[in-house]
Motif scaffolding. Sequence first.
Motif, PDB file in Angstrom:
ATOM      1  N   PRO A   4      -9.713 -11.298  -2.934  1.00 14.90           N
ATOM      2  CA  PRO A   4      -9.639  -9.947  -1.885  1.00 14.90           C
ATOM      3  C   PRO A   4     -10.068  -8.183  -2.430  1.00 14.90           C
ATOM      4  CG  PRO A   4      -7.916 -11.003  -2.870  1.00 14.90           C
ATOM      5  CD  PRO A   4      -8.900 -11.562  -3.552  1.00 14.90           C
ATOM      6  N   LYS A   5     -10.107  -7.381  -1.211  1.00 16.14           N
ATOM      7  CA  LYS A   5     -10.842  -6.036  -1.260  1.00 16.14           C
ATOM      8  C   LYS A   5      -9.766  -5.259  -2.737  1.00 16.14           C
ATOM      9  CE  LYS A   5     -14.137  -5.820   2.303  1.00 16.14           C
ATOM     10  NZ  LYS A   5     -13.863  -6.822   3.248  1.00 16.14           N
ATOM     11  N   LYS A   6      -9.872  -4.441  -3.611  1.00 17.57           N
ATOM     12  CA  LYS A   6      -8.882  -3.779  -3.986  1.00 17.57           C
ATOM     13  C   LYS A   6      -8.516  -2.482  -3.317  1.00 17.57           C
ATOM     14  CE  LYS A   6      -8.859  -1.685  -8.952  1.00 17.57           C
ATOM     15  NZ  LYS A   6      -9.416  -2.078 -10.351  1.00 17.57           N
ATOM     16  N   ILE A   7      -7.014  -2.131  -3.629  1.00 12.35           N
ATOM     17  CA  ILE A   7      -6.876  -0.984  -3.503  1.00 12.35           C
ATOM     18  C   ILE A   7      -6.328   0.382  -3.848  1.00 12.35           C
ATOM     19  CG2 ILE A   7      -4.730   0.431  -1.795  1.00 12.35           C
ATOM     20  CD1 ILE A   7      -4.262  -2.597  -0.449  1.00 12.35           C
ATOM     21  N   THR A   8      -6.971   0.884  -4.023  1.00 11.71           N
ATOM     22  CA  THR A   8      -6.545   2.343  -4.940  1.00 11.71           C
ATOM     23  C   THR A   8      -5.979   2.892  -4.962  1.00 11.71           C
ATOM     24  OG1 THR A   8      -8.937   1.132  -6.486  1.00 11.71           O
ATOM     25  CG2 THR A   8      -8.096   3.208  -7.261  1.00 11.71           C
ATOM     26  N   VAL A   9      -5.555   3.506  -5.738  1.00 13.72           N
ATOM     27  CA  VAL A   9      -4.442   5.028  -5.527  1.00 13.72           C
ATOM     28  C   VAL A   9      -4.848   6.082  -6.105  1.00 13.72           C
ATOM     29  CG1 VAL A   9      -1.930   5.553  -4.887  1.00 13.72           C
ATOM     30  CG2 VAL A   9      -2.689   3.662  -4.254  1.00 13.72           C
ATOM     31  N   LYS A  10      -5.283   7.171  -6.337  1.00 17.96           N
ATOM     32  CA  LYS A  10      -4.928   8.164  -7.577  1.00 17.96           C
ATOM     33  C   LYS A  10      -4.657   9.490  -6.714  1.00 17.96           C
ATOM     34  CE  LYS A  10      -9.240  10.854 -10.036  1.00 17.96           C
ATOM     35  NZ  LYS A  10     -11.167  11.208 -10.489  1.00 17.96           N
ATOM     36  N   PHE A  11      -3.471  10.189  -8.046  1.00 16.07           N
ATOM     37  CA  PHE A  11      -2.864  10.834  -7.143  1.00 16.07           C
ATOM     38  C   PHE A  11      -3.993  12.641  -8.349  1.00 16.07           C
ATOM     39  CE2 PHE A  11       0.314   7.688  -8.350  1.00 16.07           C
ATOM     40  CZ  PHE A  11       1.243   7.904  -7.078  1.00 16.07           C
ATOM     41  N   PHE A  12      -3.382  12.894  -7.327  1.00 17.28           N
ATOM     42  CA  PHE A  12      -4.291  14.943  -7.490  1.00 17.28           C
ATOM     43  C   PHE A  12      -3.542  16.151  -6.929  1.00 17.28           C
ATOM     44  CE2 PHE A  12      -6.009  13.581  -3.100  1.00 17.28           C
ATOM     45  CZ  PHE A  12      -6.225  15.067  -2.504  1.00 17.28           C
ATOM     46  N   LEU A  13      -3.512  17.229  -7.152  1.00 21.59           N
ATOM     47  CA  LEU A  13      -2.865  18.379  -6.573  1.00 21.59           C
ATOM     48  C   LEU A  13      -3.629  18.749  -5.443  1.00 21.59           C
ATOM     49  CD1 LEU A  13      -1.248  20.273  -9.724  1.00 21.59           C
ATOM     50  CD2 LEU A  13      -0.082  18.510  -8.163  1.00 21.59           C
ATOM     51  N   GLN A  33      -5.413   9.839  -3.467  1.00 20.79           N
ATOM     52  CA  GLN A  33      -6.310   9.333  -2.283  1.00 20.79           C
ATOM     53  C   GLN A  33      -6.417   7.541  -2.577  1.00 20.79           C
ATOM     54  OE1 GLN A  33     -10.181  10.917  -2.759  1.00 20.79           O
ATOM     55  NE2 GLN A  33     -11.066   9.307  -3.781  1.00 20.79           N
ATOM     56  N   VAL A  34      -6.235   7.555  -1.305  1.00 17.59           N
ATOM     57  CA  VAL A  34      -5.966   5.711  -1.381  1.00 17.59           C
ATOM     58  C   VAL A  34      -8.005   5.279  -0.910  1.00 17.59           C
ATOM     59  CG1 VAL A  34      -5.293   3.714  -0.221  1.00 17.59           C
ATOM     60  CG2 VAL A  34      -4.096   5.959  -0.404  1.00 17.59           C
ATOM     61  N   THR A  35      -8.246   4.083  -1.752  1.00 18.89           N
ATOM     62  CA  THR A  35      -9.362   3.757  -1.440  1.00 18.89           C
ATOM     63  C   THR A  35      -9.715   2.801  -1.571  1.00 18.89           C
ATOM     64  OG1 THR A  35     -10.204   5.838  -2.746  1.00 18.89           O
ATOM     65  CG2 THR A  35     -11.636   3.390  -2.329  1.00 18.89           C
ATOM     66  N   TYR A  36     -10.063   2.160   0.187  1.00 16.73           N
ATOM     67  CA  TYR A  36      -9.857   0.225   0.342  1.00 16.73           C
ATOM     68  C   TYR A  36     -11.484   0.183   1.501  1.00 16.73           C
ATOM     69  CZ  TYR A  36      -8.757  -3.889   2.798  1.00 16.73           C
ATOM     70  OH  TYR A  36      -9.031  -5.621   3.351  1.00 16.73           O
ATOM     71  N   ASP A  37     -11.816  -1.062   0.284  1.00 16.99           N
ATOM     72  CA  ASP A  37     -13.272  -1.893   0.813  1.00 16.99           C
ATOM     73  C   ASP A  37     -14.425  -0.607   1.355  1.00 16.99           C
ATOM     74  OD1 ASP A  37     -14.758  -3.263   2.394  1.00 16.99           O
ATOM     75  OD2 ASP A  37     -14.305  -2.525   4.166  1.00 16.99           O
ATOM     76  N   ARG A  38     -14.813   0.862  -0.117  1.00 14.36           N
ATOM     77  CA  ARG A  38     -15.563   1.561  -0.569  1.00 14.36           C
ATOM     78  C   ARG A  38     -14.773   3.133   0.765  1.00 14.36           C
ATOM     79  NH1 ARG A  38     -20.892  -1.546  -0.438  1.00 14.36           N
ATOM     80  NH2 ARG A  38     -20.120  -2.211   1.438  1.00 14.36           N
ATOM     81  N   LYS A  39     -13.941   3.354   1.792  1.00 13.60           N
ATOM     82  CA  LYS A  39     -13.544   3.951   2.141  1.00 13.60           C
ATOM     83  C   LYS A  39     -12.159   4.937   1.471  1.00 13.60           C
ATOM     84  CE  LYS A  39     -16.337   2.977   5.631  1.00 13.60           C
ATOM     85  NZ  LYS A  39     -17.124   2.082   5.243  1.00 13.60           N
ATOM     86  N   PHE A  67       6.462   4.866  -7.681  1.00 16.21           N
ATOM     87  CA  PHE A  67       7.005   4.831  -7.004  1.00 16.21           C
ATOM     88  C   PHE A  67       6.405   4.909  -5.630  1.00 16.21           C
ATOM     89  CE2 PHE A  67       9.544   6.654  -3.223  1.00 16.21           C
ATOM     90  CZ  PHE A  67      10.490   5.527  -2.921  1.00 16.21           C
ATOM     91  N   GLU A  68       5.669   5.995  -5.434  1.00 14.80           N
ATOM     92  CA  GLU A  68       4.955   6.604  -4.435  1.00 14.80           C
ATOM     93  C   GLU A  68       3.975   5.278  -4.102  1.00 14.80           C
ATOM     94  OE1 GLU A  68       4.376   8.829  -2.047  1.00 14.80           O
ATOM     95  OE2 GLU A  68       5.775  11.295  -3.074  1.00 14.80           O
ATOM     96  N   GLU A  69       2.565   5.105  -5.470  1.00 14.07           N
ATOM     97  CA  GLU A  69       1.966   4.142  -5.203  1.00 14.07           C
ATOM     98  C   GLU A  69       1.992   2.250  -5.219  1.00 14.07           C
ATOM     99  OE1 GLU A  69      -1.073   2.534  -8.339  1.00 14.07           O
ATOM    100  OE2 GLU A  69      -0.684   3.761  -9.066  1.00 14.07           O
ATOM    101  N   LYS A  70       3.410   2.486  -5.119  1.00 19.73           N
ATOM    102  CA  LYS A  70       3.774   0.589  -4.883  1.00 19.73           C
ATOM    103  C   LYS A  70       4.459   1.186  -2.945  1.00 19.73           C
ATOM    104  CE  LYS A  70       8.851   0.526  -4.678  1.00 19.73           C
ATOM    105  NZ  LYS A  70       9.393   0.269  -4.831  1.00 19.73           N
ATOM    106  N   VAL A  71       4.444   2.022  -2.417  1.00 19.57           N
ATOM    107  CA  VAL A  71       5.004   2.216  -1.497  1.00 19.57           C
ATOM    108  C   VAL A  71       4.363   2.373  -0.814  1.00 19.57           C
ATOM    109  CG1 VAL A  71       6.080   3.323   0.887  1.00 19.57           C
ATOM    110  CG2 VAL A  71       7.146   3.545  -1.851  1.00 19.57           C
ATOM    111  N   LEU A  72       2.648   3.110  -0.844  1.00 16.95           N
ATOM    112  CA  LEU A  72       1.164   3.179  -0.426  1.00 16.95           C
ATOM    113  C   LEU A  72       0.790   1.665  -0.588  1.00 16.95           C
ATOM    114  CD1 LEU A  72      -0.004   6.482  -1.979  1.00 16.95           C
ATOM    115  CD2 LEU A  72       0.284   6.297   1.118  1.00 16.95           C
ATOM    116  N   LYS A  90      -8.112   5.005   8.414  1.00 19.41           N
ATOM    117  CA  LYS A  90      -7.576   6.159   9.096  1.00 19.41           C
ATOM    118  C   LYS A  90      -6.069   5.964   9.858  1.00 19.41           C
ATOM    119  CE  LYS A  90      -9.192   8.873  13.286  1.00 19.41           C
ATOM    120  NZ  LYS A  90     -10.251   8.410  14.502  1.00 19.41           N
ATOM    121  N   GLY A  91      -5.040   7.151   9.998  1.00 16.93           N
ATOM    122  CA  GLY A  91      -4.314   6.440  10.277  1.00 16.93           C
ATOM    123  C   GLY A  91      -3.008   6.644   9.589  1.00 16.93           C
TER     124      GLY A  91
END
Length: 233
Positions: A4-13, A33-39, A67-72, A90-91
């Motif tokens: 499975p491709k990894k889903i990465t969530v990184k927070f920033f201002l 910033q949500v990263t999936y499949d190098r996008k 919480f935000e990461e879980k929902v994303l 996208k979207g």
Amino acid sequence: MKKPKKITVKFFLNRNLQFIEIDGEECHPLYTQVTYDRKNTQIKCAYGWFYKDLKQVREKEPFLLEFEEKVLKKSVDYELSIHGENFRLKGLGKKYESYGLSIHALFNSYLKIRFKNIIKEAKPDKFLDVLNLERNKLDFFTIFEAAQRLFDNLDAIMQDDFSEEMEIYRVYYRVYEQALNSQEYRFPVVIDWLEGTHQKQLEAQLREPFNHQESMVEKSLSLIHKIVSTKLE
């Protein structure tokens, strides 16, 4: 089997957007910033606000980022279950706006819309404009209590099915009252309903408040499903 491709969530201002000044300091909106499949894609956090740095976020709202990461991540997993290899980031931001909505907030809004149609027949009608049904944060039962004091014929114009929906909402609110009023972000949101965890949890939790009346449990689940589905249409 493919890994499975990894889903990465990184927070920033987001310092590229307009800031606001709080206590003499520049504060910027919370993004992820949500990263999936190098996008990747950048999305404004649904429940975050403006902060001077991420340390302040963690100090003021220690449960928010989790919480935000879980929902994303749940949102991406759900979209993957529907679209598979055709899924694209996208979207996702628009999807997240709906998937991150509190079920409680949706239920509250639904009852206010229905009630607005009912009180068109309320007397004296000079008080109709007094009720601010469009105010998002105003609880439905506060509006209903005000209507009981303002209108002489409210009992006569109330519809049986609406009264039943009000009771379902009362029970639903009581079940999750502690979670809704805490700062721990433990309340259920739309994506919890769509991927099934909230439905299973709620079905078990409603039995006791409804005195094990299966018909009321089923009506409650059907009503919430209708409210969620209507929002997503």
